[in-house]
Design a protein around this motif. Structure first.
Motif, short mmCIF file in Angstrom:
data_model
loop_
_atom_site.label_atom_id
_atom_site.label_comp_id
_atom_site.label_asym_id
_atom_site.label_seq_id
_atom_site.Cartn_x
_atom_site.Cartn_y
_atom_site.Cartn_z
N LEU A 1 -2.49 5.57 3.56
CA LEU A 1 -3.20 4.87 4.79
C LEU A 1 -2.85 5.51 6.26
O LEU A 1 -3.99 5.30 6.74
N LEU B 1 -7.83 -4.85 4.98
CA LEU B 1 -6.56 -4.54 3.99
C LEU B 1 -6.17 -6.05 3.56
O LEU B 1 -6.00 -6.95 4.40
N GLY C 1 -9.01 -3.10 -0.60
CA GLY C 1 -9.70 -3.26 0.67
C GLY C 1 -11.33 -2.84 0.78
O GLY C 1 -11.82 -2.41 -0.30
N GLY D 1 0.90 -1.10 0.00
CA GLY D 1 0.04 -0.15 -0.02
C GLY D 1 0.72 1.39 -0.10
O GLY D 1 1.93 1.32 0.07
N HIS E 1 -7.04 0.07 -2.58
CA HIS E 1 -5.89 -0.88 -2.02
C HIS E 1 -6.60 -2.12 -2.08
O HIS E 1 -6.18 -3.06 -1.47
N ILE F 1 -9.10 3.21 0.59
CA ILE F 1 -8.84 1.75 0.92
C ILE F 1 -9.70 0.95 -0.20
O ILE F 1 -8.94 0.06 -0.46
#
Length: 466
Positions: free
Chosen positions: A359, A462, A444, A354, A442, A439
């Motif tokens: 983040l 994640l 996620g 990531g 990523h 997110i």
């Protein structure tokens, strides 16, 4: 030239039926023509001299064909009877005529018009590959008519030809009925498809005009029904998007108006001499500018995320170490807000692929959300756990709680739970929306649920790096 789908279907079905009929015709032609016998047979025409003489004699007596029966059915039978009478008058030992010859001969006048017997029409001649042999009837040196015999190239098929000629009228009626039925079937099939297609076209046109409440009431189990269902889903999505756009414009305008109104009031007070440019006044104005800057930055980031223009510098990152760093940076905010904060033990696996800065931004937004909306004296707890191939980082806070029916709306732009987590505490409702974008970029997800501490639980999910 524009041809409607109804006409296309109509002609497609009609041509298909005509093609099948054409194949049947070719099969008949193949049966009656391609298997022609090459054996030499004596011509029936050569043996019809007696009938020709009899017809000539009667014509000479009456000077025309007025002696023929009046009705067509009687004329057809009359020529058969004449042939039978001539056969009976033949000399013993003469070769017999074909048994079906009576059904294959006809009589025409000198202009080629029908008089009596069985004459194969032009369509039948083409379809069945029938040969028509004519023998003139001469009276006093003048041709007054013709005796016509329908023949096949194969003598074995003469019975079939006799049957076709005998039934040609019935066959024509059946063919006409078949064409009418095919036209009816094609028309019904075209209408069956044209109606839903027309509804789809009209619906698409209304959508193009901005009528996003348009819905189709097509109930079918075929592809058109599936297309109608998809159309309704798209229309519903466009309707929701339009409502969201209108709400987004209204919310954005409202969020920008508040700090701008404060700035304008302060500047007008300074201009009128009501207030002086003290450090407190300048600090108040600076806070409004910072609020505007933060709002514009968040809007810009969300717009870039929608357009897929945000760049992520992804690398192997220890997500738990990142969470600990951000958590430590919030120590003073926890103290000022009167909150007790704690962080759990290290999970078994914590490395993800990531962008560390992005983040950090997400974790900071979630902790800021908890600090801002948790009552004084409450608790904030951060924990992590590995579930399968995913790292779950949970941030729990104590009361007040978010109503269960509103949990799914957290992360929508400008959405706030007005009963407790409202604008008075400084939130715009964009931080969680931006966090959700980050997110999802990523691979996620960001999940909200009830917290065992009595408030809100935000779960950051994640995928772990392989």
């Amino acid at each position: 030239m524009r041809v409607s789908i109804g006409k296309r279907l109509f002609f497609a079905v009609l041509l298909s039926i005509m093609a099948v009929a054409g194949i049947g015709v070719e099969l008949v032609r193949w049966k009656l023509s391609d298997h022609a016998s090459q054996a030499a047979v004596s011509s029936d025409m050569d043996r019809l001299g007696g009938l020709v003489d009899a017809l000539s004699t009667q014509y000479r007596q009456h000077h025309d064909w007025s002696f023929l029966p009046a009705s067509s059915d009687q004329r057809k039978r009359w020529l058969r009877d004449e042939l039978a009478r001539v056969q009976l008058a033949q000399k013993p030992g003469a070769p017999p005529l074909s048994s079906n010859l009576a059904y294959r001969i006809g009589l025409l006048d000198d202009n080629g018009h029908y008089l009596a017997g069985a004459i194969a029409n032009r369509i039948m001649v083409v379809v069945a590959s029938i040969d028509r042999v004519q023998r003139p009837i001469v009276v006093d040196g003048k041709v007054v008519g013709y005796l016509v015999v329908a023949k096949s190239q194969n003598s074995d098929d003469e019975l079939a030809i006799a049957f076709l000629i005998e039934q040609q009228r019935n066959l024509a009626i059946l063919a006409a009925i078949g064409v009418l039925l095919s036209v009816l079937a094609a028309g019904l099939l075209a209408a069956h498809f044209r109606k839903p297609v027309k509804q789809l076209v009209d619906g698409a046109r209304r959508l193009g005009q901005g009528q996003f409440a348009t819905r189709l009431s097509i109930r079918r189990s075929d592809e058109l029904g599936e297309l109608a269902d998809t159309f309704n889903q798209v229309a519903a999505r466009l309707d929701d998007t339009e409502r969201w756009r209108q709400q987004w414009v209204a919310d954005t305008s409202h969020e920008l108006r508040t700090p701008l109104s404060v700035l304008r009031a302060q500047m007008e007070a300074l201009q009128d001499g009501i207030r002086t440019a003290t450090p407190d006044t300048i600090a108040l104005m600076l806070r409004q500018v910072q609020s505007l800057t933060k709002l514009v930055d968040e809007l810009y980031e969300l717009a870039r995320a929608d357009l897929g223009q945000r760049q992520y510098d992804k690398a192997s990152t220890d997500a738990w170490l990142l969470v600990q760093d951000v958590f430590a940076g919030f120590a003073e905010k926890f103290r000022v807000a009167g909150l007790v904060a704690s962080i759990g033990t290290l999970p078994s696996r914590t490395v993800v692929l990531g962008d560390a800065e992005r983040l950090r931004q997400v974790v900071g937004n979630l902790l800021e959300n908890s600090v801002r909306y948790t009552d004084a004296g409450g608790r904030i707890m951060v924990s992590g756990v590995v579930v399968g191939h995913e790292l779950h980082i949970a941030i729990d806070d104590s009361t007040p709680a978010v109503p269960v029916d509103l949990l799914d709306r957290l992360g929508e732009r400008f959405f706030r739970v007005e009963s407790s987590r409202n604008r008075q505490l400084g939130g715009t409702g964009l931080g969680l929306a931006l966090s959700r974008h980050i997110i999802e970029a990523h691979d996620g997800r960001l999940v909200f649920a009830e917290s065992p501490l009595g408030g809100l639980r935000a779960i950051l999910v994640l995928p772990l790096e392989s």
